[in-house]
Design a protein around this motif. Structure first.
Motif, short mmCIF file in Angstrom:
data_model
loop_
_atom_site.label_atom_id
_atom_site.label_comp_id
_atom_site.label_asym_id
_atom_site.label_seq_id
_atom_site.Cartn_x
_atom_site.Cartn_y
_atom_site.Cartn_z
N TYR A 12 0.82 -1.21 0.00
CA TYR A 12 0.00 0.00 0.00
C TYR A 12 0.85 1.27 0.00
O TYR A 12 0.52 2.26 -0.63
N TYR A 13 1.97 1.23 0.72
CA TYR A 13 2.77 2.42 0.96
C TYR A 13 3.48 2.90 -0.30
O TYR A 13 4.05 2.10 -1.05
N GLN A 14 3.47 4.23 -0.55
CA GLN A 14 4.08 4.80 -1.74
C GLN A 14 5.19 5.80 -1.40
O GLN A 14 5.70 6.47 -2.29
N GLY A 15 5.53 5.93 -0.13
CA GLY A 15 6.58 6.86 0.27
C GLY A 15 7.95 6.26 0.15
O GLY A 15 8.15 5.18 -0.43
N GLU A 16 8.95 6.97 0.73
CA GLU A 16 10.35 6.55 0.61
C GLU A 16 10.91 6.03 1.94
O GLU A 16 12.10 5.73 2.02
N GLY A 17 10.10 5.95 2.97
CA GLY A 17 10.58 5.50 4.26
C GLY A 17 10.55 4.00 4.42
O GLY A 17 10.10 3.26 3.53
N GLU A 18 11.00 3.56 5.56
CA GLU A 18 10.98 2.14 5.91
C GLU A 18 9.86 1.87 6.90
O GLU A 18 9.44 2.76 7.65
N LEU A 19 9.35 0.63 6.87
CA LEU A 19 8.35 0.24 7.86
C LEU A 19 9.05 0.12 9.21
O LEU A 19 9.86 -0.78 9.43
N GLU A 20 8.74 1.03 10.08
CA GLU A 20 9.46 1.14 11.35
C GLU A 20 8.81 0.33 12.47
O GLU A 20 9.50 -0.24 13.32
N ARG A 21 7.48 0.25 12.44
CA ARG A 21 6.78 -0.44 13.53
C ARG A 21 5.44 -0.97 13.04
O ARG A 21 4.74 -0.29 12.30
N LEU A 22 5.11 -2.17 13.47
CA LEU A 22 3.83 -2.79 13.13
C LEU A 22 3.21 -3.33 14.41
O LEU A 22 3.85 -4.11 15.13
N GLN A 23 1.99 -2.91 14.68
CA GLN A 23 1.38 -3.26 15.96
C GLN A 23 -0.12 -3.49 15.79
O GLN A 23 -0.80 -2.73 15.10
N LEU A 24 -0.63 -4.55 16.43
CA LEU A 24 -2.07 -4.83 16.42
C LEU A 24 -2.71 -4.11 17.61
O LEU A 24 -2.34 -4.33 18.76
N LEU A 25 -3.68 -3.24 17.32
CA LEU A 25 -4.32 -2.43 18.35
C LEU A 25 -5.74 -2.92 18.61
O LEU A 25 -6.52 -3.11 17.68
N THR A 26 -6.06 -3.10 19.86
CA THR A 26 -7.44 -3.38 20.25
C THR A 26 -8.13 -2.12 20.75
O THR A 26 -9.35 -1.97 20.62
N GLU A 27 -7.35 -1.21 21.36
CA GLU A 27 -7.85 0.10 21.75
C GLU A 27 -7.30 1.11 20.75
O GLU A 27 -6.09 1.29 20.65
N LEU A 28 -8.19 1.79 20.03
CA LEU A 28 -7.76 2.65 18.93
C LEU A 28 -7.47 4.07 19.41
O LEU A 28 -8.18 4.60 20.28
N PRO A 29 -6.46 4.72 18.84
CA PRO A 29 -6.16 6.11 19.18
C PRO A 29 -7.22 7.06 18.61
O PRO A 29 -8.03 6.66 17.76
N GLY A 30 -7.17 8.30 19.05
CA GLY A 30 -8.18 9.27 18.66
C GLY A 30 -8.28 9.50 17.17
O GLY A 30 -9.37 9.76 16.64
N GLU A 31 -7.15 9.39 16.44
CA GLU A 31 -7.18 9.69 15.01
C GLU A 31 -7.95 8.65 14.19
O GLU A 31 -8.26 8.91 13.03
N VAL A 32 -8.25 7.49 14.79
CA VAL A 32 -9.10 6.51 14.11
C VAL A 32 -10.18 5.99 15.07
O VAL A 32 -10.65 4.87 14.93
N ALA A 33 -10.56 6.84 16.01
CA ALA A 33 -11.49 6.40 17.06
C ALA A 33 -12.85 5.99 16.50
O ALA A 33 -13.56 5.19 17.11
N LYS A 34 -13.22 6.51 15.34
CA LYS A 34 -14.53 6.19 14.75
C LYS A 34 -14.51 4.90 13.95
O LYS A 34 -15.55 4.45 13.47
N ARG A 35 -13.33 4.33 13.76
CA ARG A 35 -13.23 3.05 13.05
C ARG A 35 -13.52 1.90 14.01
O ARG A 35 -13.51 2.06 15.23
N LYS A 36 -13.74 0.74 13.45
CA LYS A 36 -14.02 -0.43 14.25
C LYS A 36 -12.75 -1.26 14.41
O LYS A 36 -12.10 -1.63 13.44
N GLY A 37 -12.37 -1.53 15.67
CA GLY A 37 -11.16 -2.32 15.93
C GLY A 37 -11.46 -3.80 15.97
O GLY A 37 -12.61 -4.22 15.89
N PRO A 38 -10.42 -4.60 16.09
CA PRO A 38 -9.00 -4.22 16.14
C PRO A 38 -8.46 -3.83 14.77
O PRO A 38 -9.03 -4.17 13.75
#
Length: 230
Positions: free
Chosen positions: A120-146
């Motif tokens: 999916y990613y189209q930028g020039e950086g590296e994948l730095e961290r991958l984490q499965l979240l059950t409690e979602l942060p505010g920036e995606v609080a309206k989405r359905k977790g996990p």
């Protein structure tokens, strides 16, 4: 006291009441118009996976796919990592089914999500961290977790949120989006959910701002009147 006195007094106090908020409206409005909404959405940093679908070659029919699931509300054919899949929505959730074999796939593991995030990613950086979240942060609080959160080291703070059950790219977040979201909160004066444009605080500020403008017109009328009689 003369009406001119009251017009100046009203204008002054209304200016004190709405002046700061009016400045925030201007600053946030400038940001929203200066940066295109496509950039805010992060369309340049990630894209949805596309591929040629070949329904005629599929061994399993839609009826065969949906029959094991109770309360089916919808399904669609999609391609993911080079395979055709049916995404079935039913009463208990969402299932991914191999469109050629009819076999249900297990929820995506970390290895599969990592591959999806990189595709999916189209930028020039590296994948730095991958984490499965059950409690979602505010920036995606309206989405359905996990959700899986994939963070990239590209200087933009790019973060992709991916569904573990479907592999869909659910949300794209980055620094410019976060600034936009903060300024949008200030713009509509909703400091809780950041999406209610009909809140009472905004109504009060808008009313005060309108009265401020009319009191200025009133004051201007007295100013011209004084010059005419001088």
């Amino acid at each position: 006291m003369k009406p001119a006195f009251w017009s100046r007094r009203l204008h002054k106090w209304l200016g004190l009441l709405v002046g700061l908020q009016a400045l925030l409206w201007m600053v946030s409005g400038l940001y929203m118009t200066a940066i295109s909404i496509e950039i805010i959405h992060g369309d340049h940093l990630a894209h949805l996976e596309e591929g040629e679908l070949r329904p005629a070659e599929l061994a399993a029919s839609p009826t065969q796919i949906t029959s094991p699931y109770a309360g089916v509300t919808g399904f669609r054919l999609k391609q993911s990592q080079g395979s055709e899949l049916y995404q079935v929505r039913y009463a208990d959730g969402v299932a991914l089914v191999n469109a050629r074999t009819g076999q249900r796939l297990a929820p995506l593991d970390e290895k599969a999500v990592r591959a999806l995030a990189l595709s999916y990613y189209q930028g020039e950086g590296e994948l730095e961290r991958l984490q499965l979240l059950t409690e979602l942060p505010g920036e995606v609080a309206k989405r359905k977790g996990p959700l899986w959160r994939a963070e990239f080291s590209d200087g933009n703070g790019t973060t992709l949120y991916i569904s573990p059950s479907t592999g869909d790219l659910v949300a794209k977040r980055h620094t410019l989006w976060r600034i936009f979201d903060f300024l949008w909160m200030l713009h509509i004066m909703d400091y809780d959910t950041r999406d209610n444009i009909n809140n009472n605080l905004l109504r009060v500020a808008a009313t005060a701002g309108t009265l401020f403008a009319f009191s200025g017109i009133w004051l201007l009328w007295f100013s011209f009147r004084r010059r005419a009689t001088a």
